[in-house]
Motif scaffolding. Structure first.
Motif: not given
Length: 623
Positions: A34, A38, A419
Protein backbone atom coordinates in the motif's frame (compact mmCIF):
# COMPACT_ATOMS: atom_id res chain seq x y z
CA UNK A 1 13.19 -20.56 38.09
CA UNK A 2 11.65 -24.05 38.46
CA UNK A 3 10.98 -26.37 35.52
CA UNK A 4 7.22 -25.90 35.96
CA UNK A 5 7.60 -22.11 35.91
CA UNK A 6 9.68 -22.28 32.74
CA UNK A 7 7.12 -24.57 31.13
CA UNK A 8 4.27 -22.25 32.12
CA UNK A 9 6.15 -19.21 30.83
CA UNK A 10 6.86 -20.96 27.52
CA UNK A 11 3.18 -21.94 27.16
CA UNK A 12 1.99 -18.40 27.93
CA UNK A 13 4.52 -16.96 25.48
CA UNK A 14 3.34 -19.33 22.76
CA UNK A 15 -0.28 -18.40 23.56
CA UNK A 16 0.58 -14.71 23.35
CA UNK A 17 2.11 -15.26 19.89
CA UNK A 18 -1.17 -16.79 18.73
CA UNK A 19 -3.70 -14.48 20.34
CA UNK A 20 -1.95 -11.15 20.90
CA UNK A 21 0.15 -10.92 17.75
CA UNK A 22 -2.03 -12.60 15.13
CA UNK A 23 -3.27 -9.24 13.86
CA UNK A 24 0.04 -7.42 13.62
CA UNK A 25 1.56 -10.58 12.11
CA UNK A 26 -0.64 -10.31 9.02
CA UNK A 27 0.31 -6.68 8.38
CA UNK A 28 3.19 -7.87 6.16
CA UNK A 29 0.55 -8.91 3.62
CA UNK A 30 -0.39 -5.35 2.72
CA UNK A 31 1.72 -2.63 4.42
CA UNK A 32 4.60 -2.34 1.89
CA UNK A 33 2.22 -2.90 -1.05
CA UNK A 34 0.00 0.00 0.00
CA UNK A 35 2.88 2.41 0.68
CA UNK A 36 4.38 2.01 -2.79
CA UNK A 37 1.05 1.30 -4.45
CA UNK A 38 -0.29 4.70 -3.38
CA UNK A 39 1.73 6.34 -6.17
CA UNK A 40 3.04 9.07 -3.88
CA UNK A 41 6.53 7.59 -3.35
CA UNK A 42 8.98 7.84 -6.29
CA UNK A 43 10.43 4.37 -6.82
CA UNK A 44 14.17 4.63 -6.25
CA UNK A 45 16.63 2.50 -4.28
CA UNK A 46 17.15 5.34 -1.80
CA UNK A 47 13.41 5.59 -1.20
CA UNK A 48 13.12 1.83 -0.61
CA UNK A 49 15.73 2.25 2.13
CA UNK A 50 13.83 5.23 3.53
CA UNK A 51 10.47 3.45 3.64
CA UNK A 52 11.91 0.33 5.29
CA UNK A 53 13.63 2.52 7.88
CA UNK A 54 10.33 4.32 8.60
CA UNK A 55 8.54 0.95 9.01
CA UNK A 56 11.21 -0.39 11.37
CA UNK A 57 11.28 2.69 13.57
CA UNK A 58 7.47 2.91 13.62
CA UNK A 59 7.42 -0.62 15.04
CA UNK A 60 10.16 0.32 17.49
CA UNK A 61 8.63 3.56 18.78
CA UNK A 62 4.91 2.72 18.80
CA UNK A 63 4.96 -0.96 19.69
CA UNK A 64 8.25 -1.55 21.51
CA UNK A 65 8.57 1.70 23.44
CA UNK A 66 5.00 2.92 23.84
CA UNK A 67 3.00 -0.25 24.34
CA UNK A 68 5.51 -2.91 25.46
CA UNK A 69 7.60 -0.68 27.73
CA UNK A 70 5.21 2.06 28.94
CA UNK A 71 1.54 1.18 28.55
CA UNK A 72 1.89 -2.41 29.78
CA UNK A 73 2.95 -0.95 33.13
CA UNK A 74 -0.51 0.64 33.56
CA UNK A 75 -2.25 -2.56 34.58
CA UNK A 76 -5.49 -2.43 36.57
CA UNK A 77 -5.06 -5.28 39.07
CA UNK A 78 -3.44 -7.31 36.33
CA UNK A 79 -5.98 -6.37 33.64
CA UNK A 80 -5.42 -4.27 30.52
CA UNK A 81 -7.41 -2.71 27.71
CA UNK A 82 -8.99 0.68 27.17
CA UNK A 83 -11.76 0.11 29.73
CA UNK A 84 -9.19 -0.92 32.35
CA UNK A 85 -7.14 2.17 31.50
CA UNK A 86 -10.29 4.30 31.67
CA UNK A 87 -11.10 2.90 35.11
CA UNK A 88 -7.59 3.75 36.32
CA UNK A 89 -7.69 7.28 34.90
CA UNK A 90 -11.21 8.10 36.14
CA UNK A 91 -10.43 6.78 39.62
CA UNK A 92 -7.21 8.80 39.74
CA UNK A 93 -9.15 12.07 39.15
CA UNK A 94 -12.27 11.22 41.18
CA UNK A 95 -11.78 14.41 43.22
CA UNK A 96 -12.16 16.40 39.97
CA UNK A 97 -15.75 15.63 38.83
CA UNK A 98 -15.70 17.71 35.63
CA UNK A 99 -12.40 16.22 34.46
CA UNK A 100 -13.57 12.73 35.41
CA UNK A 101 -16.72 13.07 33.31
CA UNK A 102 -14.65 14.30 30.37
CA UNK A 103 -12.25 11.37 30.65
CA UNK A 104 -15.16 8.93 30.89
CA UNK A 105 -16.67 10.33 27.69
CA UNK A 106 -13.29 10.18 25.91
CA UNK A 107 -12.65 6.64 27.10
CA UNK A 108 -16.10 5.38 26.11
CA UNK A 109 -15.66 6.98 22.68
CA UNK A 110 -12.35 5.13 22.33
CA UNK A 111 -14.08 1.91 23.33
CA UNK A 112 -16.75 2.57 20.68
CA UNK A 113 -14.05 3.00 18.04
CA UNK A 114 -12.93 -0.53 18.84
CA UNK A 115 -16.01 -1.78 17.04
CA UNK A 116 -15.10 0.23 13.95
CA UNK A 117 -11.63 -1.31 14.01
CA UNK A 118 -13.29 -4.68 14.61
CA UNK A 119 -15.08 -4.42 11.29
CA UNK A 120 -12.12 -3.30 9.13
CA UNK A 121 -9.40 -5.56 10.56
CA UNK A 122 -10.95 -9.00 9.83
CA UNK A 123 -12.10 -7.78 6.43
CA UNK A 124 -8.68 -6.48 5.33
CA UNK A 125 -6.75 -9.42 6.87
CA UNK A 126 -8.78 -12.20 5.26
CA UNK A 127 -9.22 -10.33 1.98
CA UNK A 128 -5.50 -9.62 1.60
CA UNK A 129 -4.67 -13.28 2.33
CA UNK A 130 -7.17 -14.61 -0.22
CA UNK A 131 -5.87 -12.08 -2.79
CA UNK A 132 -2.77 -14.25 -2.98
CA UNK A 133 -4.84 -16.37 -5.38
CA UNK A 134 -4.46 -13.56 -7.93
CA UNK A 135 -0.69 -14.06 -7.89
CA UNK A 136 -1.19 -17.73 -8.77
CA UNK A 137 -3.50 -16.89 -11.67
CA UNK A 138 -5.43 -13.82 -12.75
CA UNK A 139 -8.42 -16.11 -13.39
CA UNK A 140 -8.93 -16.38 -9.64
CA UNK A 141 -9.65 -12.63 -9.34
CA UNK A 142 -13.42 -13.10 -9.53
CA UNK A 143 -13.35 -15.66 -6.71
CA UNK A 144 -11.55 -13.48 -4.16
CA UNK A 145 -14.60 -11.72 -2.64
CA UNK A 146 -16.88 -14.83 -2.57
CA UNK A 147 -14.07 -16.90 -0.99
CA UNK A 148 -13.45 -14.18 1.58
CA UNK A 149 -17.14 -14.06 2.51
CA UNK A 150 -17.26 -17.85 2.82
CA UNK A 151 -14.21 -17.91 5.13
CA UNK A 152 -15.69 -15.16 7.27
CA UNK A 153 -19.09 -16.88 7.48
CA UNK A 154 -17.50 -20.14 8.67
CA UNK A 155 -15.45 -18.18 11.21
CA UNK A 156 -18.49 -16.46 12.71
CA UNK A 157 -20.66 -19.59 12.52
CA UNK A 158 -18.29 -21.57 14.77
CA UNK A 159 -18.11 -18.87 17.43
CA UNK A 160 -20.97 -20.44 19.41
CA UNK A 161 -18.79 -23.51 19.96
CA UNK A 162 -16.26 -21.43 21.88
CA UNK A 163 -12.55 -20.87 21.34
CA UNK A 164 -11.22 -23.56 23.69
CA UNK A 165 -11.29 -26.24 21.01
CA UNK A 166 -9.45 -24.30 18.32
CA UNK A 167 -7.52 -22.01 20.66
CA UNK A 168 -4.84 -24.61 21.35
CA UNK A 169 -3.82 -24.45 17.69
CA UNK A 170 -3.52 -20.66 17.57
CA UNK A 171 -0.02 -20.49 19.02
CA UNK A 172 1.62 -23.21 16.89
CA UNK A 173 -0.03 -22.02 13.65
CA UNK A 174 0.90 -18.38 14.26
CA UNK A 175 4.44 -19.37 15.28
CA UNK A 176 4.68 -21.31 12.00
CA UNK A 177 3.46 -18.20 10.19
CA UNK A 178 6.10 -15.98 11.80
CA UNK A 179 8.91 -18.45 11.08
CA UNK A 180 7.70 -18.76 7.48
CA UNK A 181 7.63 -15.02 6.82
CA UNK A 182 11.06 -14.71 8.44
CA UNK A 183 12.42 -17.44 6.15
CA UNK A 184 10.92 -15.72 3.09
CA UNK A 185 12.60 -12.49 4.13
CA UNK A 186 16.00 -14.11 4.77
CA UNK A 187 15.93 -15.78 1.34
CA UNK A 188 15.65 -12.34 -0.30
CA UNK A 189 18.07 -10.57 2.06
CA UNK A 190 20.82 -13.07 1.22
CA UNK A 191 20.79 -11.75 -2.33
CA UNK A 192 20.91 -8.10 -1.23
CA UNK A 193 22.40 -7.99 2.31
CA UNK A 194 23.05 -4.27 1.94
CA UNK A 195 19.32 -3.70 2.58
CA UNK A 196 20.02 -4.21 6.29
CA UNK A 197 21.54 -0.75 6.23
CA UNK A 198 17.95 0.55 6.39
CA UNK A 199 18.00 -0.28 10.12
CA UNK A 200 19.72 3.08 10.54
CA UNK A 201 17.25 5.90 11.37
CA UNK A 202 19.30 8.18 9.09
CA UNK A 203 17.51 6.73 6.05
CA UNK A 204 14.10 7.57 7.56
CA UNK A 205 15.24 11.07 8.52
CA UNK A 206 16.70 11.64 5.05
CA UNK A 207 13.46 10.59 3.35
CA UNK A 208 11.37 12.84 5.60
CA UNK A 209 13.77 15.74 5.02
CA UNK A 210 13.64 15.41 1.22
CA UNK A 211 9.90 14.62 0.99
CA UNK A 212 8.12 16.20 4.00
CA UNK A 213 4.72 16.35 2.27
CA UNK A 214 4.92 12.79 0.96
CA UNK A 215 6.14 11.58 4.35
CA UNK A 216 3.03 13.04 6.00
CA UNK A 217 0.70 11.54 3.40
CA UNK A 218 2.14 8.01 3.54
CA UNK A 219 1.80 7.84 7.35
CA UNK A 220 -1.76 6.76 6.56
CA UNK A 221 -0.30 3.62 4.94
CA UNK A 222 2.66 3.21 7.33
CA UNK A 223 0.19 2.78 10.21
CA UNK A 224 -0.84 -0.53 8.65
CA UNK A 225 2.35 -2.07 10.04
CA UNK A 226 1.09 -1.60 13.61
CA UNK A 227 -2.40 -3.05 13.16
CA UNK A 228 -3.36 -4.82 16.36
CA UNK A 229 -0.91 -2.95 18.59
CA UNK A 230 -3.78 -2.22 21.01
CA UNK A 231 -4.12 -5.98 21.55
CA UNK A 232 -0.83 -5.91 23.45
CA UNK A 233 -2.53 -4.02 26.25
CA UNK A 234 -6.02 -5.51 25.89
CA UNK A 235 -4.76 -9.09 26.42
CA UNK A 236 -2.59 -8.24 29.41
CA UNK A 237 -4.93 -10.05 31.81
CA UNK A 238 -4.85 -13.24 29.75
CA UNK A 239 -1.08 -13.69 29.53
CA UNK A 240 0.73 -11.18 31.75
CA UNK A 241 3.46 -8.70 30.94
CA UNK A 242 6.46 -11.00 30.71
CA UNK A 243 5.09 -13.48 28.11
CA UNK A 244 3.82 -10.61 25.95
CA UNK A 245 7.19 -8.86 26.10
CA UNK A 246 9.17 -12.05 25.46
CA UNK A 247 6.97 -12.95 22.48
CA UNK A 248 7.48 -9.53 20.96
CA UNK A 249 11.23 -9.15 21.36
CA UNK A 250 12.22 -12.80 20.72
CA UNK A 251 9.85 -13.83 17.93
CA UNK A 252 7.42 -11.27 16.54
CA UNK A 253 9.52 -8.17 15.96
CA UNK A 254 12.55 -10.03 14.51
CA UNK A 255 10.32 -12.00 12.11
CA UNK A 256 8.38 -8.92 11.01
CA UNK A 257 11.60 -6.98 10.46
CA UNK A 258 13.17 -9.78 8.40
CA UNK A 259 10.08 -10.03 6.20
CA UNK A 260 9.77 -6.27 5.62
CA UNK A 261 13.46 -6.07 4.73
CA UNK A 262 13.08 -9.12 2.51
CA UNK A 263 10.30 -7.34 0.62
CA UNK A 264 12.62 -4.35 0.28
CA UNK A 265 15.41 -6.56 -1.08
CA UNK A 266 12.97 -8.05 -3.61
CA UNK A 267 11.96 -4.55 -4.78
CA UNK A 268 15.61 -3.63 -5.30
CA UNK A 269 15.99 -6.66 -7.59
CA UNK A 270 12.56 -6.54 -9.25
CA UNK A 271 10.58 -3.27 -9.05
CA UNK A 272 7.64 -4.94 -10.86
CA UNK A 273 7.04 -7.05 -7.74
CA UNK A 274 5.54 -3.95 -6.08
CA UNK A 275 2.05 -5.14 -7.09
CA UNK A 276 2.18 -7.72 -4.30
CA UNK A 277 5.70 -7.92 -2.83
CA UNK A 278 4.78 -10.40 -0.09
CA UNK A 279 3.51 -13.21 -2.30
CA UNK A 280 6.08 -12.43 -4.98
CA UNK A 281 8.81 -13.35 -2.49
CA UNK A 282 7.66 -16.98 -2.55
CA UNK A 283 8.70 -19.51 -5.19
CA UNK A 284 5.85 -20.68 -7.43
CA UNK A 285 5.55 -24.13 -5.80
CA UNK A 286 4.97 -22.46 -2.43
CA UNK A 287 2.25 -20.00 -3.44
CA UNK A 288 -0.81 -22.15 -2.79
CA UNK A 289 0.36 -23.44 0.64
CA UNK A 290 1.38 -19.86 1.51
CA UNK A 291 -2.09 -18.56 0.64
CA UNK A 292 -3.58 -21.25 2.88
CA UNK A 293 -1.22 -20.42 5.76
CA UNK A 294 -1.85 -16.69 5.32
CA UNK A 295 -5.61 -17.30 5.40
CA UNK A 296 -5.28 -19.30 8.63
CA UNK A 297 -3.17 -16.54 10.16
CA UNK A 298 -5.77 -13.94 9.11
CA UNK A 299 -8.59 -16.04 10.59
CA UNK A 300 -6.69 -16.31 13.88
CA UNK A 301 -6.12 -12.55 13.88
CA UNK A 302 -9.84 -12.05 13.28
CA UNK A 303 -10.74 -14.56 16.01
CA UNK A 304 -8.78 -12.62 18.61
CA UNK A 305 -10.61 -9.45 17.67
CA UNK A 306 -14.04 -11.11 17.76
CA UNK A 307 -13.33 -12.52 21.22
CA UNK A 308 -12.23 -9.04 22.26
CA UNK A 309 -15.53 -7.60 21.03
CA UNK A 310 -17.44 -10.03 23.24
CA UNK A 311 -15.33 -9.11 26.28
CA UNK A 312 -15.54 -5.36 25.70
CA UNK A 313 -19.32 -5.55 25.25
CA UNK A 314 -19.74 -7.52 28.47
CA UNK A 315 -17.61 -4.99 30.37
CA UNK A 316 -19.62 -2.07 28.95
CA UNK A 317 -22.86 -3.79 30.01
CA UNK A 318 -21.59 -4.28 33.54
CA UNK A 319 -20.53 -0.63 33.75
CA UNK A 320 -24.06 0.39 32.73
CA UNK A 321 -23.34 1.67 29.21
CA UNK A 322 -25.33 -0.95 27.29
CA UNK A 323 -28.53 -2.93 27.87
CA UNK A 324 -28.17 -6.57 28.77
CA UNK A 325 -27.57 -8.90 25.85
CA UNK A 326 -27.72 -12.67 25.75
CA UNK A 327 -24.43 -14.11 27.04
CA UNK A 328 -23.56 -17.79 26.61
CA UNK A 329 -20.60 -19.30 28.43
CA UNK A 330 -18.68 -21.67 26.17
CA UNK A 331 -16.37 -23.11 28.81
CA UNK A 332 -17.00 -24.60 32.25
CA UNK A 333 -13.45 -23.75 33.31
CA UNK A 334 -12.83 -20.25 31.95
CA UNK A 335 -15.54 -17.68 32.68
CA UNK A 336 -13.94 -15.25 30.22
CA UNK A 337 -14.83 -17.47 27.26
CA UNK A 338 -18.24 -16.21 26.21
CA UNK A 339 -20.40 -15.99 23.12
CA UNK A 340 -22.84 -13.15 22.43
CA UNK A 341 -25.08 -13.94 19.45
CA UNK A 342 -26.23 -10.36 18.84
CA UNK A 343 -22.66 -9.00 18.83
CA UNK A 344 -21.38 -11.91 16.73
CA UNK A 345 -23.87 -11.57 13.88
CA UNK A 346 -24.02 -7.79 14.08
CA UNK A 347 -20.23 -7.70 13.61
CA UNK A 348 -20.46 -10.23 10.77
CA UNK A 349 -23.11 -8.16 8.98
CA UNK A 350 -20.96 -5.03 9.17
CA UNK A 351 -17.88 -6.94 7.93
CA UNK A 352 -19.80 -8.36 4.97
CA UNK A 353 -20.96 -4.84 4.16
CA UNK A 354 -17.33 -3.64 4.28
CA UNK A 355 -16.06 -6.43 1.99
CA UNK A 356 -18.86 -5.93 -0.54
CA UNK A 357 -18.48 -2.12 -0.51
CA UNK A 358 -14.68 -1.92 -0.75
CA UNK A 359 -14.00 -5.17 -2.70
CA UNK A 360 -10.20 -5.16 -2.23
CA UNK A 361 -7.61 -4.86 0.52
CA UNK A 362 -6.25 -1.70 -1.13
CA UNK A 363 -9.64 -0.02 -0.90
CA UNK A 364 -10.05 -1.22 2.69
CA UNK A 365 -6.61 0.20 3.50
CA UNK A 366 -8.11 3.61 2.69
CA UNK A 367 -10.78 2.98 5.34
CA UNK A 368 -8.30 1.68 7.92
CA UNK A 369 -6.31 3.94 10.18
CA UNK A 370 -8.54 6.73 11.49
CA UNK A 371 -10.22 4.65 14.18
CA UNK A 372 -7.07 2.85 15.33
CA UNK A 373 -4.87 5.99 15.42
CA UNK A 374 -7.56 7.88 17.34
CA UNK A 375 -7.68 4.96 19.78
CA UNK A 376 -3.91 5.18 20.16
CA UNK A 377 -4.19 8.91 20.79
CA UNK A 378 -6.85 8.34 23.47
CA UNK A 379 -4.70 5.66 25.13
CA UNK A 380 -1.81 8.14 25.34
CA UNK A 381 -4.04 10.82 26.88
CA UNK A 382 -5.42 8.43 29.50
CA UNK A 383 -1.89 7.18 30.25
CA UNK A 384 -0.87 10.75 31.12
CA UNK A 385 -3.59 11.03 33.77
CA UNK A 386 -2.72 7.62 35.20
CA UNK A 387 0.99 8.32 35.66
CA UNK A 388 0.33 11.90 36.82
CA UNK A 389 -2.55 11.42 39.29
CA UNK A 390 -2.34 7.71 40.18
CA UNK A 391 1.40 7.10 40.14
CA UNK A 392 2.10 10.66 41.35
CA UNK A 393 5.02 11.29 38.97
CA UNK A 394 6.24 14.90 38.57
CA UNK A 395 4.47 16.90 35.87
CA UNK A 396 7.63 17.30 33.79
CA UNK A 397 8.26 13.55 33.77
CA UNK A 398 4.64 12.86 32.77
CA UNK A 399 4.75 15.35 29.90
CA UNK A 400 8.07 13.97 28.69
CA UNK A 401 6.87 10.36 28.92
CA UNK A 402 3.60 10.85 27.06
CA UNK A 403 4.16 14.07 25.07
CA UNK A 404 6.56 12.38 22.63
CA UNK A 405 4.05 9.59 21.89
CA UNK A 406 1.20 12.11 21.75
CA UNK A 407 2.92 14.03 18.94
CA UNK A 408 3.61 10.82 16.99
CA UNK A 409 0.02 9.57 17.46
CA UNK A 410 -1.29 12.99 16.44
CA UNK A 411 0.82 12.93 13.26
CA UNK A 412 -0.51 9.49 12.31
CA UNK A 413 -4.10 10.50 13.09
CA UNK A 414 -3.79 13.75 11.11
CA UNK A 415 -2.41 11.88 8.11
CA UNK A 416 -5.22 9.34 8.24
CA UNK A 417 -7.78 12.15 8.20
CA UNK A 418 -6.79 12.59 4.55
CA UNK A 419 -8.49 9.24 3.94
CA UNK A 420 -11.77 10.37 5.50
CA UNK A 421 -13.75 10.64 2.26
CA UNK A 422 -12.01 7.64 0.67
CA UNK A 423 -13.46 5.26 3.26
CA UNK A 424 -12.21 6.49 6.63
CA UNK A 425 -15.76 7.60 7.41
CA UNK A 426 -16.89 3.97 7.62
CA UNK A 427 -15.24 2.91 10.93
CA UNK A 428 -15.91 6.39 12.36
CA UNK A 429 -19.61 6.00 11.50
CA UNK A 430 -19.73 2.63 13.27
CA UNK A 431 -17.87 3.97 16.30
CA UNK A 432 -20.07 7.08 16.43
CA UNK A 433 -23.24 4.99 16.29
CA UNK A 434 -22.07 2.73 19.11
CA UNK A 435 -20.99 5.76 21.17
CA UNK A 436 -24.43 7.34 20.73
CA UNK A 437 -26.14 4.14 21.87
CA UNK A 438 -23.88 3.80 24.90
CA UNK A 439 -24.22 7.39 26.09
CA UNK A 440 -27.98 7.37 25.43
CA UNK A 441 -28.45 4.24 27.50
CA UNK A 442 -26.28 5.57 30.33
CA UNK A 443 -28.06 8.94 30.45
CA UNK A 444 -31.49 7.34 30.13
CA UNK A 445 -30.78 5.04 33.07
CA UNK A 446 -29.62 8.00 35.15
CA UNK A 447 -32.81 9.95 34.42
CA UNK A 448 -34.96 6.94 35.21
CA UNK A 449 -33.15 6.30 38.49
CA UNK A 450 -33.50 9.96 39.48
CA UNK A 451 -37.25 9.66 38.90
CA UNK A 452 -37.38 6.45 40.95
CA UNK A 453 -35.40 8.02 43.78
CA UNK A 454 -37.64 11.09 43.92
CA UNK A 455 -40.72 8.87 44.28
CA UNK A 456 -39.21 6.25 46.59
CA UNK A 457 -40.25 5.33 50.14
CA UNK A 458 -37.67 4.94 52.89
CA UNK A 459 -37.30 1.22 53.65
CA UNK A 460 -36.71 1.22 57.43
CA UNK A 461 -39.66 3.52 58.06
CA UNK A 462 -41.90 1.38 55.87
CA UNK A 463 -40.90 -1.86 57.61
CA UNK A 464 -41.52 -0.34 61.05
CA UNK A 465 -45.02 0.65 59.96
CA UNK A 466 -45.62 -2.69 58.22
CA UNK A 467 -44.84 -4.82 61.24
CA UNK A 468 -47.19 -2.90 63.52
CA UNK A 469 -49.89 -5.09 61.93
CA UNK A 470 -47.87 -7.61 59.86
CA UNK A 471 -49.39 -9.51 56.95
CA UNK A 472 -49.45 -13.30 56.76
CA UNK A 473 -46.00 -14.88 56.39
CA UNK A 474 -45.34 -17.72 53.93
CA UNK A 475 -42.40 -20.10 53.73
CA UNK A 476 -39.39 -19.32 51.58
CA UNK A 477 -37.13 -16.40 50.80
CA UNK A 478 -38.08 -13.41 48.67
CA UNK A 479 -35.33 -11.49 46.88
CA UNK A 480 -36.35 -7.98 45.84
CA UNK A 481 -33.93 -6.44 43.35
CA UNK A 482 -33.70 -2.69 43.68
CA UNK A 483 -31.40 -0.05 42.27
CA UNK A 484 -31.53 2.20 45.36
CA UNK A 485 -30.24 1.07 48.73
CA UNK A 486 -32.66 1.82 51.58
CA UNK A 487 -35.77 2.31 49.46
CA UNK A 488 -38.88 0.14 49.11
CA UNK A 489 -38.93 -1.79 45.81
CA UNK A 490 -42.11 -1.43 43.78
CA UNK A 491 -42.22 -5.22 43.51
CA UNK A 492 -42.72 -5.50 47.28
CA UNK A 493 -45.59 -3.01 47.22
CA UNK A 494 -47.26 -4.96 44.40
CA UNK A 495 -46.71 -8.26 46.23
CA UNK A 496 -48.33 -6.92 49.39
CA UNK A 497 -51.20 -5.33 47.47
CA UNK A 498 -52.09 -8.31 45.29
CA UNK A 499 -50.89 -11.37 47.23
CA UNK A 500 -51.32 -9.88 50.74
CA UNK A 501 -48.47 -12.02 52.10
CA UNK A 502 -44.84 -11.61 53.11
CA UNK A 503 -42.20 -14.31 52.83
CA UNK A 504 -40.49 -15.74 55.91
CA UNK A 505 -37.22 -14.14 54.81
CA UNK A 506 -36.87 -11.02 52.66
CA UNK A 507 -33.71 -9.80 50.97
CA UNK A 508 -33.49 -6.32 49.46
CA UNK A 509 -30.66 -6.70 46.98
CA UNK A 510 -28.75 -4.01 45.13
CA UNK A 511 -26.04 -4.94 42.61
CA UNK A 512 -23.18 -2.51 42.12
CA UNK A 513 -20.60 -2.59 39.34
CA UNK A 514 -17.28 -0.91 40.07
CA UNK A 515 -14.52 0.53 37.92
CA UNK A 516 -12.07 -2.21 38.87
CA UNK A 517 -11.67 -5.48 36.97
CA UNK A 518 -12.09 -7.91 39.85
CA UNK A 519 -13.71 -7.95 43.29
CA UNK A 520 -12.92 -11.02 45.40
CA UNK A 521 -15.46 -13.26 47.09
CA UNK A 522 -14.40 -11.93 50.49
CA UNK A 523 -15.63 -8.47 49.43
CA UNK A 524 -18.60 -9.58 47.34
CA UNK A 525 -21.41 -9.03 49.89
CA UNK A 526 -22.44 -6.30 52.33
CA UNK A 527 -25.22 -7.40 54.69
CA UNK A 528 -27.29 -5.24 57.03
CA UNK A 529 -29.95 -6.85 59.24
CA UNK A 530 -33.20 -4.84 59.22
CA UNK A 531 -35.08 -6.98 61.73
CA UNK A 532 -38.08 -9.27 61.28
CA UNK A 533 -35.95 -11.61 59.11
CA UNK A 534 -35.29 -8.85 56.58
CA UNK A 535 -31.85 -7.97 55.24
CA UNK A 536 -30.37 -5.27 53.06
CA UNK A 537 -27.77 -6.88 50.76
CA UNK A 538 -25.33 -5.12 48.43
CA UNK A 539 -23.54 -7.32 45.89
CA UNK A 540 -20.31 -5.93 44.44
CA UNK A 541 -18.81 -6.88 41.06
CA UNK A 542 -15.85 -5.70 39.03
CA UNK A 543 -16.30 -5.22 35.31
CA UNK A 544 -14.44 -8.49 34.61
CA UNK A 545 -16.33 -10.57 37.18
CA UNK A 546 -18.88 -13.07 35.96
CA UNK A 547 -22.12 -11.86 37.50
CA UNK A 548 -24.15 -14.73 38.93
CA UNK A 549 -26.60 -13.44 41.52
CA UNK A 550 -27.94 -16.77 42.85
CA UNK A 551 -24.39 -17.99 43.40
CA UNK A 552 -23.44 -14.75 45.16
CA UNK A 553 -26.46 -14.92 47.48
CA UNK A 554 -25.67 -18.53 48.36
CA UNK A 555 -22.80 -17.11 50.44
CA UNK A 556 -25.45 -15.79 52.88
CA UNK A 557 -25.87 -19.29 54.29
CA UNK A 558 -24.36 -19.50 57.74
CA UNK A 559 -24.58 -15.73 58.20
CA UNK A 560 -28.06 -15.65 59.69
CA UNK A 561 -29.95 -16.03 56.44
CA UNK A 562 -30.47 -19.51 55.02
CA UNK A 563 -31.19 -19.12 51.29
CA UNK A 564 -32.67 -22.34 49.92
CA UNK A 565 -32.18 -22.83 46.16
CA UNK A 566 -35.68 -24.29 45.65
CA UNK A 567 -37.56 -21.90 47.92
CA UNK A 568 -36.27 -18.55 46.72
CA UNK A 569 -38.45 -16.14 44.73
CA UNK A 570 -36.86 -13.28 42.76
CA UNK A 571 -39.09 -10.26 42.33
CA UNK A 572 -38.47 -7.68 39.63
CA UNK A 573 -40.89 -4.77 39.52
CA UNK A 574 -42.02 -2.67 36.57
CA UNK A 575 -40.58 0.66 35.49
CA UNK A 576 -42.29 2.59 32.73
CA UNK A 577 -40.14 4.74 30.44
CA UNK A 578 -41.87 8.09 30.08
CA UNK A 579 -40.80 11.26 28.23
CA UNK A 580 -38.82 13.71 30.31
CA UNK A 581 -40.37 17.03 31.22
CA UNK A 582 -37.95 19.94 31.25
CA UNK A 583 -34.27 19.08 31.44
CA UNK A 584 -33.33 15.69 30.08
CA UNK A 585 -32.42 14.22 26.74
CA UNK A 586 -33.36 15.39 23.28
CA UNK A 587 -36.62 13.80 22.03
CA UNK A 588 -34.80 11.56 19.53
CA UNK A 589 -32.57 10.20 22.29
CA UNK A 590 -35.58 9.62 24.54
CA UNK A 591 -37.20 7.54 21.79
CA UNK A 592 -33.93 5.68 21.25
CA UNK A 593 -33.62 4.92 24.96
CA UNK A 594 -37.24 3.79 25.16
CA UNK A 595 -36.67 1.38 22.27
CA UNK A 596 -33.45 0.06 23.83
CA UNK A 597 -35.29 -0.35 27.13
CA UNK A 598 -38.08 -2.25 25.37
CA UNK A 599 -35.59 -4.60 23.71
CA UNK A 600 -33.57 -5.34 26.87
CA UNK A 601 -33.21 -8.93 28.09
CA UNK A 602 -35.96 -10.75 29.98
CA UNK A 603 -35.99 -11.71 33.66
CA UNK A 604 -33.89 -14.87 33.41
CA UNK A 605 -30.98 -12.97 31.85
CA UNK A 606 -31.20 -10.32 34.56
CA UNK A 607 -30.61 -13.01 37.15
CA UNK A 608 -27.36 -13.97 35.43
CA UNK A 609 -26.19 -10.46 34.57
CA UNK A 610 -27.69 -7.87 36.92
CA UNK A 611 -26.12 -4.41 36.99
CA UNK A 612 -25.97 -1.50 39.39
CA UNK A 613 -29.29 -0.31 37.97
CA UNK A 614 -31.58 -3.29 37.57
CA UNK A 615 -34.50 -2.68 35.21
CA UNK A 616 -37.56 -4.08 36.95
CA UNK A 617 -39.87 -6.15 34.81
CA UNK A 618 -43.05 -6.75 36.84
CA UNK A 619 -42.74 -10.50 37.21
CA UNK A 620 -41.98 -13.16 39.78
CA UNK A 621 -39.46 -15.83 38.90
CA UNK A 622 -39.29 -19.03 40.92
CA UNK A 623 -35.80 -20.46 41.24
Amino acid sequence: MSADSKSSLAALTLGAIGVVYGDIGTSVLYAVKEIFGSGHVPFTHANVYGILSILFWTLTVIVSLKYVVLVLRADNNGEGGLIAMLALASTAVKDKPALRQLLLAIGIFGTSLFYGDGVITPAISVLSAVEGLEVISSHFRHYVVPTTLLVLFVLFAVQKRGTSGIGRFFGPITLTWFLTIAALGVAQIIGHPEILGALSPLHALRFMWLFPGISFIILGAVVLCVTGAEALYADLGHFGKRPIRLAWFLIVMPCLTLNYFGQGALLLADPAAVKNPFFNMAPEWMLLPLVGLATMAAVIASQALITGAFSVTKQAIQLGYLPRLKVLHTSVRHTGQIYMPFVNWGLFTAIVLAVVMFKSSSNLAAAYGIAVTLDMLITTVLTFFVIRYSWKYPLGVCIAATGFFFLIDLAFFSSNLLKLLAGGWFPLFIGGAVFTLMMTWKRGRELMLEKQHAESIELNTFLDALFVAPPARVEGTAVFLTADVGTVPNAMLHNLKHNKVLHAQNLFVTVRAHEVPWIGLNKRLEIDALGHDCWQVIVHYGFKNDQDLPEALSALRGRGCEVGPMTTSYFLSRDVVVPTIGSGMAPWREKLFAQMHHNASAAAEFLNLPSNAVIELGSKVEI
